[in-house]
Design an enzyme around this catalytic site. Structure first.
Site: not given
Length: 84
Positions: A10, A13
């Protein structure tokens, strides 16, 4: 030193990985930064919320995206410990 960024990929991240790579470069640490996206592996570290950061198999951060400065503050003492 082996640093793992845990998360499914994501935006948070990705941002943690960028901050980590920048902190490693700023500190001049000899470290390998790996991305771990496998859910079973992530849960194996006891992570309930991503993104997370693991340094030399020790969970040091979970569930938030720190700034580059905060990542440096986490990594600096661990790097000094690893050198001794």
């Amino acid at each position: 030193m082996i640093i793992k960024v845990l998360g499914p990929g994501c935006a948070n991240c990705v941002n943690l990985e960028k901050a980590t790579r920048q902190a490693v470069a700023d500190l001049g640490i000899d470290a390998e930064v790996e991305k771990v996206t496998d859910y079973a592996a992530i849960v194996g570290y006891g992570v309930m919320r991503t993104p997370a950061l693991v340094v030399d198999e020790e969970l040091v951060l979970s569930g938030r995206v720190p700034t580059v400065t905060q990542v440096r503050e986490i990594l600096a003492p661990l790097a000094a410990k690893a050198e001794s």
